[in-house]
Every structure is written in structure tokens, then in C-alpha cells.
Design an enzyme around this catalytic site. Structure first.
Site, PDB file in Angstrom:
ATOM      1  N   SER A 119      17.764 -21.345  50.159  1.00 26.07           N
ATOM      2  CA  SER A 119      17.427 -22.730  49.854  1.00 26.07           C
ATOM      3  C   SER A 119      17.944 -23.673  50.919  1.00 26.07           C
ATOM      4  O   SER A 119      17.619 -24.855  50.890  1.00 26.07           O
ATOM      5  CB  SER A 119      18.083 -23.139  48.534  1.00 26.07           C
ATOM      6  OG  SER A 119      17.716 -22.266  47.512  1.00 26.07           O
ATOM      7  N   HIS A 140      10.422 -19.716  51.388  1.00 26.83           N
ATOM      8  CA  HIS A 140      11.177 -20.351  50.303  1.00 26.83           C
ATOM      9  C   HIS A 140      10.302 -20.683  49.097  1.00 26.83           C
ATOM     10  O   HIS A 140       9.549 -21.665  49.119  1.00 26.83           O
ATOM     11  CB  HIS A 140      11.864 -21.622  50.847  1.00 26.83           C
ATOM     12  CG  HIS A 140      12.727 -22.313  49.850  1.00 26.83           C
ATOM     13  ND1 HIS A 140      12.791 -23.675  49.720  1.00 26.83           N
ATOM     14  CD2 HIS A 140      13.580 -21.818  48.904  1.00 26.83           C
ATOM     15  CE1 HIS A 140      13.633 -23.990  48.747  1.00 26.83           C
ATOM     16  NE2 HIS A 140      14.112 -22.885  48.241  1.00 26.83           N
ATOM     17  N   GLU A 152       7.753 -23.171  50.786  1.00 28.28           N
ATOM     18  CA  GLU A 152       8.114 -23.760  52.080  1.00 28.28           C
ATOM     19  C   GLU A 152       8.199 -22.625  53.101  1.00 28.28           C
ATOM     20  O   GLU A 152       8.878 -21.622  52.839  1.00 28.28           O
ATOM     21  CB  GLU A 152       9.489 -24.439  51.997  1.00 28.28           C
ATOM     22  CG  GLU A 152       9.453 -25.880  51.566  1.00 28.28           C
ATOM     23  CD  GLU A 152      10.863 -26.492  51.544  1.00 28.28           C
ATOM     24  OE1 GLU A 152      11.066 -27.505  52.221  1.00 28.28           O
ATOM     25  OE2 GLU A 152      11.736 -25.966  50.843  1.00 28.28           O
ATOM     26  N   ASN A 190      14.880 -29.318  49.004  1.00 28.20           N
ATOM     27  CA  ASN A 190      16.285 -29.435  48.582  1.00 28.20           C
ATOM     28  C   ASN A 190      17.046 -30.519  49.323  1.00 28.20           C
ATOM     29  O   ASN A 190      18.054 -31.017  48.830  1.00 28.20           O
ATOM     30  CB  ASN A 190      16.990 -28.093  48.711  1.00 28.20           C
ATOM     31  CG  ASN A 190      16.571 -27.174  47.582  1.00 28.20           C
ATOM     32  OD1 ASN A 190      16.524 -27.586  46.431  1.00 28.20           O
ATOM     33  ND2 ASN A 190      16.240 -25.941  47.913  1.00 28.20           N
TER      34      ASN A 190
HETATM   35  N1  LIG Z   1      17.595 -20.728  41.670  1.00 32.18           N
HETATM   36  C1  LIG Z   1      16.663 -21.445  42.261  1.00 32.18           C
HETATM   37  O1  LIG Z   1      16.109 -22.385  41.671  1.00 32.18           O
HETATM   38  C2  LIG Z   1      16.237 -21.111  43.667  1.00 32.18           C
HETATM   39  C3  LIG Z   1      15.055 -21.669  44.167  1.00 32.18           C
HETATM   40  C4  LIG Z   1      14.631 -21.318  45.457  1.00 32.18           C
HETATM   41  C5  LIG Z   1      15.407 -20.456  46.223  1.00 32.18           C
HETATM   42  N2  LIG Z   1      16.571 -19.949  45.717  1.00 32.18           N
HETATM   43  C6  LIG Z   1      17.340 -19.035  46.566  1.00 32.18           C
HETATM   44  O2  LIG Z   1      17.046 -17.702  46.176  1.00 32.18           O
HETATM   45  C7  LIG Z   1      18.192 -16.876  46.391  1.00 32.18           C
HETATM   46  C8  LIG Z   1      18.559 -16.177  45.088  1.00 32.18           C
HETATM   47  O3  LIG Z   1      18.825 -17.157  44.094  1.00 32.18           O
HETATM   48  P1  LIG Z   1      18.761 -16.792  42.522  1.00 32.18           P
HETATM   49  O4  LIG Z   1      18.696 -18.093  41.820  1.00 32.18           O
HETATM   50  O5  LIG Z   1      17.725 -15.745  42.301  1.00 32.18           O
HETATM   51  O6  LIG Z   1      20.223 -16.157  42.334  1.00 32.18           O
HETATM   52  P2  LIG Z   1      20.718 -15.150  41.174  1.00 32.18           P
HETATM   53  O7  LIG Z   1      22.179 -15.384  41.065  1.00 32.18           O
HETATM   54  O8  LIG Z   1      19.853 -15.286  39.962  1.00 32.18           O
HETATM   55  O9  LIG Z   1      20.420 -13.699  41.795  1.00 32.18           O
HETATM   56  C9  LIG Z   1      21.025 -13.209  42.954  1.00 32.18           C
HETATM   57  C10 LIG Z   1      20.910 -11.685  42.903  1.00 32.18           C
HETATM   58  O10 LIG Z   1      21.343 -11.190  44.186  1.00 32.18           O
HETATM   59  C11 LIG Z   1      21.995  -9.957  43.927  1.00 32.18           C
HETATM   60  N3  LIG Z   1      22.790  -9.585  45.077  1.00 32.18           N
HETATM   61  C12 LIG Z   1      23.991 -10.081  45.477  1.00 32.18           C
HETATM   62  N4  LIG Z   1      24.415  -9.442  46.600  1.00 32.18           N
HETATM   63  C13 LIG Z   1      23.460  -8.522  46.902  1.00 32.18           C
HETATM   64  C14 LIG Z   1      23.325  -7.535  47.933  1.00 32.18           C
HETATM   65  N5  LIG Z   1      24.255  -7.391  48.871  1.00 32.18           N
HETATM   66  N6  LIG Z   1      22.212  -6.766  47.950  1.00 32.18           N
HETATM   67  C15 LIG Z   1      21.247  -6.903  46.982  1.00 32.18           C
HETATM   68  N7  LIG Z   1      21.335  -7.803  45.986  1.00 32.18           N
HETATM   69  C16 LIG Z   1      22.419  -8.605  45.943  1.00 32.18           C
HETATM   70  C17 LIG Z   1      22.810 -10.221  42.667  1.00 32.18           C
HETATM   71  O11 LIG Z   1      23.198  -9.014  42.031  1.00 32.18           O
HETATM   72  C18 LIG Z   1      21.808 -11.035  41.834  1.00 32.18           C
HETATM   73  O12 LIG Z   1      21.023 -10.198  41.003  1.00 32.18           O
HETATM   74  C19 LIG Z   1      19.289 -17.798  46.946  1.00 32.18           C
HETATM   75  O13 LIG Z   1      19.254 -17.747  48.341  1.00 32.18           O
HETATM   76  C20 LIG Z   1      18.851 -19.165  46.440  1.00 32.18           C
HETATM   77  O14 LIG Z   1      19.323 -20.217  47.235  1.00 32.18           O
HETATM   78  C21 LIG Z   1      16.990 -20.237  44.438  1.00 32.18           C
END
Ligand SMILES: NC(=O)c1ccc[n+]([C@@H]2O[C@H](COP(=O)([O-])OP(=O)(O)OC[C@H]3O[C@@H](n4cnc5c(N)ncnc54)[C@H](O)[C@@H]3O)[C@@H](O)[C@H]2O)c1
Length: 291
Positions: A119, A140, A152, A190
Site C-alpha cells: 500500500s 495494488h 493502481e 492511500n
Molecule cells: N488491508 C487492506 O485494505 C489493503 C488494501 C490494499 C493493499 N494492502 C496490502 O496488502 C498486503 C497484505 O495486507 P492484508 O490486509 O492482506 O494483511 P493480512 O494481515 O490480512 O495478511 C497478511 C498475510 O501475510 C502472511 N505472511 C506474513 N509473512 C509471510 C511470509 N514471509 N511469507 C508468506 N506469507 C506471509 C501472514 O501469515 C498473513 O496471512 C500489505 O502489503 C497491505 O499493505 C492491504
């Protein structure tokens, strides 16, 4: 370049949504997480979300079954390396993302494009540590992935035209719309959204309003579909804090200082919906404000 297979690293709320839309669009998906639980939860959730699409007649039962059949899950990261396009969607921490790319590099097929769903983190910096900065970019998605129309696309300084066009083709095949953003902290959505959420937390911290009055004010007064605190819980307070820190560090402007109350919620492990508690408590039948 033709993309047939997609690797998704991280099966949290974003990773499972990405696997869902990719499989429905006809791509073979290899979904990876370090946690077996996260993979089981993701498969279960994708199945239930697709069932809902079947019952609403958005997709047929046959399309659902075929899409589910295209998703393979694995805890073994190198298993992802043979796919044509990898989307890293693990926790929003640069060291975690760097380690994932470091571990993938020795196993990657030559043609594989690497992308991150980050993000906020610099695409150019993530790319520079790999052997293929020209085949690296930001991909993204917005949350929830099956519902939100925008993706994005962020080019690092070295990203080549073919990589961009290949990713654009994938976005179009998903039936989504791409917005091209330059590689500056938090990109477009963001950069605008997070300071608003952070300001809502300051408004709460300073006692200008409580959780209900802040969310209601922005829903009824600014016509936002969700209040900023409700939205923060939905995104994940850890992710919100991580993005504010990237903005603060990357742009060196005090206007991006994360609110101490946001930090406190994250320190408490009250990360929003994913941990059942954040600005609202989700453990009962209806969400109850925590302040
Ligand atoms: N939450 C949102 O609204 C949103 C929106 C757009 C982008 N993002 C981005 O997406 C990404 C994930 O966010 P999320 O909300 O899904 O987080 P989340 O906490 O729901 O999930 C993250 C996952 O990554 C896994 N993980 C951690 N280390 C790891 C590794 N070394 N190898 C494989 N898996 C691993 C964890 O076990 C977990 O299941 C982040 O970069 C976040 O910024 C989030």
C-alpha cells in the site's frame, strides 16, 4: 508476454481476494502463506464468497467449481516461483517483503514478473534488491478485491514498458480499471485516504467526537459509504499505521505524524475486524464502539 499462471504470496484478506479474482478470470493460481491456518481460512473464505456469487447469479456453479479447481495452496515458497506473474501480498513490513523476494530469487523462471501489492512501500527500493528491476512493479488492489473496481499500477524507476503492458493486460482481463501512479510514498489512493483516517483518529484522541459521532458525521455529512474509523478497522489498524509511518518517513512532513492513539490500538493487538476488536468490538452480534 502471455500470463497463464499467477503466484500469490500471503493469504490474508488481500491475498485470498486476489486468488479469488484471478482464478475466476481463468488463471492458474498458486497461493502461498507461512501459516497453514491462513491458507485453510483463505480456501474456505474464497469458497464461501464464490458460493455467494453463485446464489446472486453473478457466476454459475460450474464457473465456481472450475475456479476453485485452479487454486493450489502451499507453504513452500519456491513452489510459487515457476508462475508467470507473482503478486506479493504479505504483511506491510519492508523486511518481510524483502525476505520473500530474496528467498524467491534463486528459484524464479527467467520470464517471471515480480509485483507487490504494497500500500505504500517504495517499488523502486524493493525492485533494486532483485535481479530484475525492469520486470518489477506495484500491483495494488483495493479491499475487498472481488468488489472494488480499481487497481493502481505503479512503475518503479526501472520498470520496462513490456512489464507495465503485461500487468495492464491482466487488470483488463479481470474486468477491472487500472490507474497509473508514480512511485512516491503511498501512491495515490492511500496518500489521500490515510491522512484522512489518521485525522479521524486525532479527532477521537482529542475528544472532539466519539467513534459513533465521527463515523456518522462523515457518512451523513460527507456522503462517505463508511465512516473513517469503521474503514480503518476494515483495512487493519496495523496496515494503517504502517502506511502513516511510510508517509511520515518518506515525505518528512509532520502533517503525516501517526496519531498516538492509532499506535496504542496496534500495541494492544486491537487491529480491527481481523482480530475482532479495533475502534469497534466485533465479538457480539453488532459492532460496539470501543471509545
Ligand atoms: N488491508 C487492506 O485494505 C489493503 C488494501 C490494499 C493493499 N494492502 C496490502 O496488502 C498486503 C497484505 O495486507 P492484508 O490486509 O492482506 O494483511 P493480512 O494481515 O490480512 O495478511 C497478511 C498475510 O501475510 C502472511 N505472511 C506474513 N509473512 C509471510 C511470509 N514471509 N511469507 C508468506 N506469507 C506471509 C501472514 O501469515 C498473513 O496471512 C500489505 O502489503 C497491505 O499493505 C492491504
Amino acid at each position: 508476454m502471455t500470463v497463464n499462471s499467477i503466484g500469490v504470496v500471503g493469504a490474508g484478506q488481500m491475498g485470498n481476494g486476489i486468488a479469488h479474482v484471478m482464478a475466476l478470470a481463468g488463471y492458474d493460481v498458486v497461493l502461498n502463506d507461512i501459516s497453514k491456518d491462513a491458507l485453510d481460512r483463505a480456501t474456505d473464505l474464497i469458497g464461501r464468497n464464490m458460493d455467494r456469487q453463485v446464489s446472486r447469479e453473478k457466476i454459475t456453479q460450474d464457473e465456481r467449481d472450475q475456479a476453485m479447481g485452479r487454486i493450489v495452496t502451499t507453504q513452500d515458497l519456491p513452489h510459487v516461483a515457476g508462475t508467470d506473474l507473482i503478486i506479493e501480498a504479505a504483511t506491510e513490513q519492508e523486511t518481510i517483503k524483502q525476505k520473500i523476494f530474496d528467498s524467491l530469487l534463486p528459484h524464479l523462471a527467467e520470464h517471471t514478473i515480480l509485483t507487490s501489492n504494497t500500500s505504500s512501500i517504495s517499488i523502486t527500493r524493493l525492485a533494486s534488491r532483485t535481479d530484475r528491476p525492469e520486470k518489477f512493479m506495484g500491483f495494488h488492489f483495493m479491499n475487498p478485491v472481488p468488489v472494488m473496481q480499481l487497481v493502481e499500477l505503479i512503475r518503479g524507476i526501472a520498470t520496462d514498458k513490456q512489464t507495465y503492458e503485461t500487468c495492464l493486460g491482466v487488470v483488463e482481463k479481470l474486468g477491472k480499471t487500472a490507474a497509473s501512479a508514480e512511485d512516491f510514498p503511498a501512491f495515490i489512493v492511500n496518500r489521500i485516504l490515510m491522512p484522512m483516517i489518521n485525522e479521524a483518529v486525532y479527532t477521537l484522541y482529542e475528544g472532539v467526537g466519539n467513534v459513533n459521532s465521527i463515523d456518522q458525521s462523515m457518512k451523513l455529512g460527507a456522503n462517505h459509504p463508511m465512516g473513517p474509523l469503521e474503514l480503518a478497522d476494515f483495512i487493519g489498524l496495523d496496515t494503517c499505521l504502517a502506511i502513516m509511518n511510510v508517509l511520515h518517513d518518506g515525505l518528512a512532513d509532520t502533517k503525516y505524524r501517526p496519531c498516538p492513539l492509532l499506535t496504542k490500538y496496534v500495541e494492544a493487538g486491537w487491529l480491527g475486524r481481523k482480530t475482532q476488536r479495533g475502534f469497534y468490538d466485533y465479538r457480539g452480534d453488532v459492532p460496539v464502539p470501543t471509545r
